[in-house]
Design an enzyme around this catalytic site. Sequence first.
Site, PDB file in Angstrom:
ATOM      1  N   TYR A 176       0.936  -1.170  -0.142  1.00  0.00           N
ATOM      2  CA  TYR A 176      -0.022   0.050  -0.052  1.00  0.00           C
ATOM      3  C   TYR A 176       0.786   1.200   0.272  1.00  0.00           C
ATOM      4  CZ  TYR A 176      -3.487  -3.160   1.676  1.00  0.00           C
ATOM      5  OH  TYR A 176      -4.704  -4.083   1.749  1.00  0.00           O
ATOM      6  N   HIS A 216      -6.295   1.921  -1.179  1.00  0.00           N
ATOM      7  CA  HIS A 216      -6.186   0.694  -1.685  1.00  0.00           C
ATOM      8  C   HIS A 216      -4.688   0.200  -1.973  1.00  0.00           C
ATOM      9  CE1 HIS A 216     -10.483   0.249  -2.251  1.00  0.00           C
ATOM     10  NE2 HIS A 216     -10.442   1.387  -2.784  1.00  0.00           N
ATOM     11  N   LYS A 218      -4.357  -4.183  -9.694  1.00  0.00           N
ATOM     12  CA  LYS A 218      -3.397  -3.907  -9.273  1.00  0.00           C
ATOM     13  C   LYS A 218      -2.257  -4.702  -9.904  1.00  0.00           C
ATOM     14  CE  LYS A 218      -5.819  -5.216  -4.628  1.00  0.00           C
ATOM     15  NZ  LYS A 218      -5.866  -3.693  -4.453  1.00  0.00           N
TER      16      LYS A 218
END
Length: 288
Positions: A225, A233, A264
Amino acid sequence: MGEGRIRVSVVKDCAYVWNAEDVCMLREKHRIVGRLVGCHARFARQNIQLSLPLQLLPEETSLLLLKGMVDLVDGTISYRTPTEQQKQALERMREKTFQDQEHLARQQKRDDIVKNLDKIKAGKKAKRNKDLEERRSAGEDIDQSQFDEDLDLDIDSFQIEPLRKENMMIQIFTEDPWQEMDQSLDWTFPVTEEENLRFRVFRDLWEKGYYLTSGGKFGGTFLVYPGDPLRYHSFYIAVCLPYKHKMCGQDIITMGRLGSDVKKTVLLCSVNDNNELTYTSLVWTAIS
């Protein structure tokens, strides 16, 4: 034991932090998140909102030890039969707690009386006038001035009952207040090659300013993070693999698609032949 260090309790190779202030310090000052695993005192029959203790990852524990921020203690000591000295200390603490609560309860009652004194006077006056009216109706000679007479009430005229011991609030400890601080422990993680790789990756990303948590729910080793996970997020799914680990095309596509689906970037983390950390990012790009 080092002064100012956080006390970490170890039970069966798992590290726990029981002090709420220490948990906040770890998160806000040292970017160590861990995870709450205890039952919430007020909401026991659920597993969404959890409470103390905070369980640390093995990598988090090793990093804190390396930085000299924590001391490890044997968590099983709390389960032993208390000594007579500890029992007496508990009784003294409870007596002091009761005296403090009794003083606060008396002061609170006085404040409530002062706050509502006008209402109390009005109620007592109405009750008195009702009684006078009944006596007048029965034939008694009651002068009108008695109805208009003000009541002489002040705070000292009220009798405040003391707090009884059975009504006192009982403190439930989240950590052992009499734990023997000389019961230090050795920490063996990391030992294997895989554990050393995970720790090196965790330490390197942490020193770069990231927050890290377990990445198991996304099929990785860590979630990375840019800030506190409560506000951000994760950007990356870190996957720790040996440098010469063989991967088929399907495995690469699987990880790439996984990262794309959850928005991601997948990081393949390894140590090369020069003993240097290497990061390879996987970003899924559709062919138009």
